[in-house]
Scaffold this motif. Structure first.
Motif, PDB file in Angstrom:
ATOM      1  N   ARG A  35       5.241  82.430  27.803  1.00 15.14           N
ATOM      2  CA  ARG A  35       4.488  82.051  26.599  1.00 15.14           C
ATOM      3  C   ARG A  35       4.393  83.184  25.595  1.00 15.14           C
ATOM      4  O   ARG A  35       4.160  82.950  24.408  1.00 15.14           O
ATOM      5  N   ALA A  78      -3.510  83.949  25.554  1.00  9.77           N
ATOM      6  CA  ALA A  78      -2.518  83.038  26.147  1.00  9.77           C
ATOM      7  C   ALA A  78      -3.019  82.492  27.482  1.00  9.77           C
ATOM      8  O   ALA A  78      -2.862  81.308  27.781  1.00  9.77           O
ATOM      9  N   ARG A 137       1.206  81.655  19.256  1.00 11.97           N
ATOM     10  CA  ARG A 137       2.469  81.364  19.914  1.00 11.97           C
ATOM     11  C   ARG A 137       3.548  81.063  18.870  1.00 11.97           C
ATOM     12  O   ARG A 137       4.688  81.508  18.990  1.00 11.97           O
TER      13      ARG A 137
END
Lengths: 146, 146
Positions: free
Chosen positions: B66, B48, A20
């Motif tokens: 995200r 994710a 991320r």
DNA sequence: TCCAAATATATCGTGATACGATAGAAAATT
DNA sequence: AATTTTCTATCGTATCACGATATATTTGGA
């Protein structure tokens, strides 16, 4: 067969957080490059050419190798950058198969602005990225030791 | 107008090296994902979803956020992952507009293998990445202090 | 309650990117 | 001189991401 063991949820979470952070930086980079009229990959090519060791010839193959792409993908990027006026092709003089790639003044101006912006962003987000990476590596060491 | 100053060659080189390290990791990730039958972005989506906090609903919008992509890009990724059998859509029960995304056993198996491989790669290349990042930040501090 | 606004997902068309396959020109090798 | 290798370029295809747009559901006011 320890290598087949699953990871803990914490380890997946740490990996996800690391990706991320990387993705957030790349998203910043995409948006910023587009604001300056080029695509993110074109920015990467400009940076790779300008950051080349001075003794290294800026041939298409060399650039492709540094971007981890096939040479014909670099050809296409360079086509678009040439059309945008950011780089120029110079046919090789010694070896006439080669094409040397140089930034135009316009290309240098774009790269300079992007480099300054990216450095500022890295000052802001770099520590978080390093932290996320360390979390993955810490977890990794812990598992290896167990 | 100090903000308009150019960077030194060393600073461009450090930035280029940092991006090269990131790109090398992403290239490893692309190749490894493809070896397991999915694309790199599809792998990112699996990670994710699996790395989501337990209290967070795995809706398409949440996932898109995200991954720093638009929701319809996530829809397309999920289309392809569903076709590949790695995830399944579950229509929302409370809010019927929502679609919850869950990994199938096959998706979990792929993600587990990729997570283990990526952790190993990060053990190898992570320190170099951290070093490259630190070089950028060091240069940055030096300039700011001058 | 009813209807407009907001929210969540999906579809369509487009452009950038990267690839494999293939080709052509120049250099190196035999 | 002929073959092989190297370097660049072209073509067709798939993924990805986007903007514009559409549909279904929920929410919030009149």
């Amino acid at each position: 067969m320890e290598a087949d063991n699953d990871l803990s949820y914490d380890q997946y979470r740490d990996l996800a957080e690391f990706r991320r952070q990387i993705r957030q930086f790349l998203y910043f980079s995409e948006v910023t490059a587009k604001e300056h009229g080029i695509e993110a990959q074109q920015h990467q090519l400009l940076l790779a050419v300008h950051g080349l060791p001075e003794e290294t010839k800026p041939t298409i193959r060399e650039i492709a190798s540094r971007l981890f792409i096939q040479h014909h993908s670099a050809v296409e990027l360079i086509d678009r950058l040439e059309k945008a006026g950011a780089i120029a092709r110079h046919p090789g003089t010694q070896d006439k198969r080669e094409v040397w790639v140089r930034l135009t003044p316009a290309g240098r101006a774009i790269l300079r602005k992007l480099a300054l912006t990216h450095r500022t962003e890295l000052e802001r987000s770099g520590p978080e990225l390093a932290k996320a990476l360390n979390s993955v590596l810490r977890q990794s060491r812990r598992t290896a030791a167990s």
